[in-house]
Scaffold this motif. Sequence first.
Motif, PDB file in Angstrom:
ATOM      1  N   GLY A 348       0.836  -1.199   0.000  1.00 47.14           N
ATOM      2  CA  GLY A 348       0.000   0.000   0.000  1.00 47.14           C
ATOM      3  C   GLY A 348       0.869   1.246   0.000  1.00 47.14           C
ATOM      4  O   GLY A 348       0.457   2.296  -0.502  1.00 47.14           O
ATOM      5  N   VAL A 351       1.363   2.948  -3.232  1.00 49.15           N
ATOM      6  CA  VAL A 351       0.198   3.711  -3.698  1.00 49.15           C
ATOM      7  C   VAL A 351       0.213   5.099  -3.063  1.00 49.15           C
ATOM      8  O   VAL A 351      -0.058   6.104  -3.722  1.00 49.15           O
ATOM      9  CB  VAL A 351      -1.119   2.982  -3.361  1.00 49.15           C
ATOM     10  N   THR A 352       0.559   5.141  -1.783  1.00 53.74           N
ATOM     11  CA  THR A 352       0.690   6.435  -1.128  1.00 53.74           C
ATOM     12  C   THR A 352       1.792   7.261  -1.792  1.00 53.74           C
ATOM     13  O   THR A 352       1.672   8.470  -1.950  1.00 53.74           O
ATOM     14  CB  THR A 352       1.020   6.235   0.363  1.00 53.74           C
ATOM     15  N   ALA A 353       2.855   6.586  -2.187  1.00 56.42           N
ATOM     16  CA  ALA A 353       3.994   7.310  -2.762  1.00 56.42           C
ATOM     17  C   ALA A 353       3.700   7.789  -4.176  1.00 56.42           C
ATOM     18  O   ALA A 353       3.927   8.954  -4.495  1.00 56.42           O
ATOM     19  CB  ALA A 353       5.227   6.417  -2.754  1.00 56.42           C
ATOM     20  N   LEU A 354       3.224   6.908  -5.038  1.00 57.95           N
ATOM     21  CA  LEU A 354       3.158   7.228  -6.459  1.00 57.95           C
ATOM     22  C   LEU A 354       1.738   7.224  -7.017  1.00 57.95           C
ATOM     23  O   LEU A 354       1.540   7.521  -8.204  1.00 57.95           O
ATOM     24  CB  LEU A 354       4.026   6.245  -7.258  1.00 57.95           C
ATOM     25  N   GLY A 355       0.765   6.876  -6.209  1.00 57.79           N
ATOM     26  CA  GLY A 355      -0.619   6.915  -6.665  1.00 57.79           C
ATOM     27  C   GLY A 355      -0.909   5.865  -7.714  1.00 57.79           C
ATOM     28  O   GLY A 355      -0.286   4.798  -7.753  1.00 57.79           O
ATOM     29  N   HIS A 356      -1.857   6.180  -8.577  1.00 59.76           N
ATOM     30  CA  HIS A 356      -2.313   5.205  -9.572  1.00 59.76           C
ATOM     31  C   HIS A 356      -1.704   5.461 -10.949  1.00 59.76           C
ATOM     32  O   HIS A 356      -2.175   4.931 -11.942  1.00 59.76           O
ATOM     33  CB  HIS A 356      -3.834   5.236  -9.668  1.00 59.76           C
ATOM     34  N   ARG A 358       1.905   5.627 -11.638  1.00 58.32           N
ATOM     35  CA  ARG A 358       3.228   5.056 -11.890  1.00 58.32           C
ATOM     36  C   ARG A 358       3.476   3.885 -10.947  1.00 58.32           C
ATOM     37  O   ARG A 358       2.999   3.891  -9.815  1.00 58.32           O
ATOM     38  CB  ARG A 358       4.338   6.090 -11.635  1.00 58.32           C
ATOM     39  N   PRO A 420       8.035   3.388   5.594  1.00 55.81           N
ATOM     40  CA  PRO A 420       8.340   3.269   4.160  1.00 55.81           C
ATOM     41  C   PRO A 420       8.308   1.805   3.738  1.00 55.81           C
ATOM     42  O   PRO A 420       9.340   1.217   3.415  1.00 55.81           O
ATOM     43  CB  PRO A 420       9.741   3.873   4.057  1.00 55.81           C
TER      44      PRO A 420
ATOM     45  N   ILE B 391       7.103  10.199   4.176  1.00 58.15           N
ATOM     46  CA  ILE B 391       7.787   9.223   5.041  1.00 58.15           C
ATOM     47  C   ILE B 391       7.418   7.813   4.581  1.00 58.15           C
ATOM     48  O   ILE B 391       8.260   6.917   4.549  1.00 58.15           O
ATOM     49  CB  ILE B 391       7.398   9.407   6.518  1.00 58.15           C
ATOM     50  N   ILE B 392       6.153   7.634   4.220  1.00 56.93           N
ATOM     51  CA  ILE B 392       5.731   6.327   3.700  1.00 56.93           C
ATOM     52  C   ILE B 392       6.431   6.045   2.375  1.00 56.93           C
ATOM     53  O   ILE B 392       6.745   4.911   2.050  1.00 56.93           O
ATOM     54  CB  ILE B 392       4.194   6.297   3.539  1.00 56.93           C
ATOM     55  N   SER B 393       6.719   7.109   1.620  1.00 57.29           N
ATOM     56  CA  SER B 393       7.387   6.927   0.329  1.00 57.29           C
ATOM     57  C   SER B 393       8.863   6.601   0.497  1.00 57.29           C
ATOM     58  O   SER B 393       9.360   5.664  -0.121  1.00 57.29           O
ATOM     59  CB  SER B 393       7.273   8.202  -0.512  1.00 57.29           C
ATOM     60  N   GLY B 395      10.922   7.127   3.732  1.00 56.18           N
ATOM     61  CA  GLY B 395      11.521   6.890   5.037  1.00 56.18           C
ATOM     62  C   GLY B 395      12.229   8.127   5.550  1.00 56.18           C
ATOM     63  O   GLY B 395      11.833   9.256   5.233  1.00 56.18           O
ATOM     64  N   MET B 426      11.209  13.019  -6.886  1.00 55.71           N
ATOM     65  CA  MET B 426       9.888  12.408  -7.041  1.00 55.71           C
ATOM     66  C   MET B 426       9.212  13.050  -8.244  1.00 55.71           C
ATOM     67  O   MET B 426       9.542  14.163  -8.643  1.00 55.71           O
ATOM     68  CB  MET B 426       9.066  12.622  -5.771  1.00 55.71           C
ATOM     69  N   TYR B 432      -1.391  13.690 -11.853  1.00 51.20           N
ATOM     70  CA  TYR B 432      -1.462  13.952 -10.417  1.00 51.20           C
ATOM     71  C   TYR B 432      -2.181  15.275 -10.155  1.00 51.20           C
ATOM     72  O   TYR B 432      -2.937  15.403  -9.200  1.00 51.20           O
ATOM     73  CB  TYR B 432      -0.063  13.991  -9.814  1.00 51.20           C
ATOM     74  N   ARG B 449      -5.305  10.100  -0.730  1.00 48.73           N
ATOM     75  CA  ARG B 449      -4.129   9.375  -0.241  1.00 48.73           C
ATOM     76  C   ARG B 449      -3.145   8.984  -1.355  1.00 48.73           C
ATOM     77  O   ARG B 449      -1.941   9.130  -1.181  1.00 48.73           O
ATOM     78  CB  ARG B 449      -4.580   8.121   0.511  1.00 48.73           C
ATOM     79  N   PRO B 450      -3.659   8.495  -2.509  1.00 44.63           N
ATOM     80  CA  PRO B 450      -2.687   8.030  -3.516  1.00 44.63           C
ATOM     81  C   PRO B 450      -1.799   9.167  -4.019  1.00 44.63           C
ATOM     82  O   PRO B 450      -2.303  10.197  -4.461  1.00 44.63           O
ATOM     83  CB  PRO B 450      -3.579   7.494  -4.642  1.00 44.63           C
ATOM     84  N   GLY B 451      -0.495   8.973  -3.921  1.00 42.24           N
ATOM     85  CA  GLY B 451       0.434  10.010  -4.371  1.00 42.24           C
ATOM     86  C   GLY B 451       0.317  11.287  -3.557  1.00 42.24           C
ATOM     87  O   GLY B 451       0.458  12.382  -4.089  1.00 42.24           O
ATOM     88  N   ILE B 454       2.977  13.925  -3.859  1.00 39.40           N
ATOM     89  CA  ILE B 454       3.066  14.468  -5.219  1.00 39.40           C
ATOM     90  C   ILE B 454       1.961  15.497  -5.433  1.00 39.40           C
ATOM     91  O   ILE B 454       2.194  16.579  -5.977  1.00 39.40           O
ATOM     92  CB  ILE B 454       2.949  13.344  -6.271  1.00 39.40           C
TER      93      ILE B 454
END
Lengths: 481, 509
Positions: A348, A351-356, A358, A420, B391-393, B395, B426, B432, B449-451, B454
């Motif tokens: 998951g 998904v938080t990092a790059l979304g839908h 990439r 992370p 941080i989730i992306s 760390g 990023m 986005y 939440r997604p991205g 970004i």
Amino acid sequence: MLKVRLHREARDPGAVRALPLAEGAAPPAPLRAAAAAARFTGKAGQVVESLVPAPRTLLVGAGPGAAPLDWERAGGEAAAHAGEGTRVLALDARGLPPGAAAALAAGACLRAWRFERHRTRDVKPGLERLELIVDRPRDVAPFWQRAAAAVRGCLLARDLVAEPANRLSPAAFAERMEGLAAHGLAVEVLGPKRLARLGFGALLAVGGGSANPPHLVVLRWKGTTGAAPVVFVGKGITFDTGGVSIKPAAGMEEMRADMAGAAACAGAMLALALRGSPAPAAAVLALAENAVGAASYRPGDVLRTLSGRTVEVLDTDAEGRLVLADALHYAATRLRPRAIVDVATLTGAIVTALGHHRAGLFATDAALAAQLAAAGEAVGEPVWPMPIGERHREDLRSDIADLRQCAPHGSGVWGGRFLPDACHAAAFLREFAEGVPWAHLDIAGVELRREADALGIKGASGFGARLLDALVAMRFEEAEG
Amino acid sequence: MLEIAFVKPDALPRAGALVLLAAEVESAAAAAPPQGLGQRADEATGGAIGRALQAAGFKGRKGQSATVWAPGAGLTKVVAVGLGKAAELSPEAAEAAGATLLPAVSSDAEATVSAEHLPPALAVALAMGAVLRAYRFDRYRTKEKEEDKPKLQRLTVVTGEPDAARSAWAAQEAVAKGVYLARDLVTEPPNVLNPAEMAERCRQLEALGVEVEILGPKEMRKLGFGALLGVAQGSENEPRTVVMRWMGRSGGGGGKGRRNSEAAAATRPLAFLGKGVTFDTGGISIKPAQGMEEMKWDMAGAATVVGLMAALAGRKAKADAVGLVGLVENMPSGKAQRPGDVVKSYSGQTIEVINTDAEGRLVLADLLWYCQEKYDPRFMVDLATLTGAIIISLGHEHAGLFSNDDELAQRLLAAGLAVGEKCWRMPLGEAYDKQLKSDIADMKNVGGRPGGSITAAQFLQRFTNGKPWAHLDIAGTAWASKDQGSTPKGATAFGVRLLDRLVAEHYEG
């Protein structure tokens, strides 16, 4: 897939015509007035339907019309707007280079894919055939063959991803893979007994809670270059409840797609076989169902993986990295690969990092990573490089085993709410690639389209199959140098 | 701050601690005190040091240290610190050695480092590591026992070229002071450091020659900072915007009279902007209680900009730079902003506030537009503890870097690597940006939440007016949960050294 024929002229009188035009290109005289009235400029995504003069014709914008992807999207838009009840689409590719013409047809086929197998009534008929109108069919044919192979690979992946979990158990998935032998792939299926004998401790633990036992499938394509194979490793969790660390109920039905990585690898293998790629390749698919049962593995368990490394389980819902650990080690030690690319709906966090939009790309080999990124851009399956830092690896130190599978919640800054996990997962997997040049695609978030676009309806995307096929075409078709 | 003295290799120190630096060797049996002061100390103690190091298994690995207590010759201790492999000796390794040695000698009144084998640049890096590691924030401790307090006031670094080291250190010391200032600001509790207090602390930079201008709520209302003021309206503590100008190149003249456009470009200032939410409760979209005390450091972006301006002015950087910080407190109250409110930003664009806890971007929105309009900068770099998603992306090892300018992004990545403040680029993109679409205003303040990081960057980009810009999301790097190299646990001041390096490397002279 649509039946595609290449012709010099439209043959079916009932066909809907589609004329793709790049920005700035002038529409033919009979359509000029309609185009002007509807302010058609050729912008990507623009579609104008002209009813008079007959036949019914769609003007479709191809944007800059520079990359094959522009034409693919135009072909897709044409298919999307063909209209209910239309069986035949005639795509006018006259005047376009053969690559662009093939791309148009590929886009139409991708967009026309549907998954209707489980509807029993009121099934609306869709497009069945495509006439690709070109100046010289013989020149376009080889381009189309190549494109069609990739499309069929992608659609195989979509069919597998869309299939519900009660129809696609690990054994059923393996059985479908056996069908690929018809295309020249060597298929080997390892059932639960053999897996136990060989020591697939992680894969067996993950599959332990389910009545449907785990399987490992190895697909091989011999190729002709004689080089070491490039090996794809796919996560194939046919359904993921989360196990004892069970997931919330809302949205859990999407977990039937948790085998999208394995499906993408299978799709790529089919594409290579269909187009007779010279590159030797193989795929290792780790298939299991992560269920809740009396024999489920638990948080706190220590597993002995195929590699001999012991792993402490913190969260049974981080199961993908466990089945991949065994599959990666198997690939690295048994198949003597030139490079390994694994594909998984893993976290998951990505998904938080790059979304839908990439997928996450992690790699130990810069050249491989760059090629994957380029392949992704070329086929419209974009990825983004992500880091594996020293801290990520440190976070996986276990108090009682060789490593733990993820980091615990609730420690560190921000109340420990943010981890992370995609990077942790990648750091974990790297241990099992055994030093082989390796890349990992975390495709969680892109395995399903959230809404229809030019290249597909809402639902299974088949993400990865075409990307891997393109990677092989770009990097692995020459003899090892 | 720990004082550093560079001296020539002379006599052995007669008291205190002596630190020896050793490159890595194959086995502990091969370990020997380094030549120079090391060997002389060994001789003066009858070979005790060499024997002790061998017994301790000291190999000179990076991060390794061994302490020999009271070896004789009047020394309280000899500390051997590993430099790692001789072939890989770098400023980074020297800084790490400085950070390693500091805790071992901080209880001594005097300490001498035998660095005569290192070039002066590395001796300076070593001093930097020791000084940065020595940071403490003990303003609010009233009962600390004497023996728990560090005694070391001055670290003597022995070097072959003390003059060269001293002049290089002068600039680095100014940067270290900037880091200390930023760490102090971040560490201060939120009942002490409210927006007005932080603005006053910015004013202290005037002593360094920085022009400081403070905008209060009235001025900001007049200008139309609707986005920033919306965030601030829930708190009793009124907001401030502080503009700090260091005109190290033009001397404040702004290059008047020049016609040449290239020269004009070179005189446009560099701009640094910081999010300064002195405490972030989340507002009406209130945060969970666990860990909320950490929200005192939600002004770390602003603190970094203040520290950077102090560093640039302190070392008299030959560059024109402007620093802007938006200082607010985000509180829930009867007059607080609500989810659903629509505010009009200084740019004129309207924003539907979906989540009052996505407040940092609202503050920066007004700052960015004001900055590009008023100062026409060469580039803008903003820093913000903006999203949990970063941080989730990534760390805690990398800050998230977003930019519309590849050259600027490359320079930031390189500067970060050079000073050990790493960034990771990023993506940005239209797909986005679409997530910010609002039904009733020009945009929403969150994109789901997604991205999440970004879309936050996409939001900021809408206020850059297309000017070269980079955004550093430092939510994961502003605070360290444990000691790490030259950064003790706590506020890191991440970004001060990185941006100072960026300026020094590309925009001076």
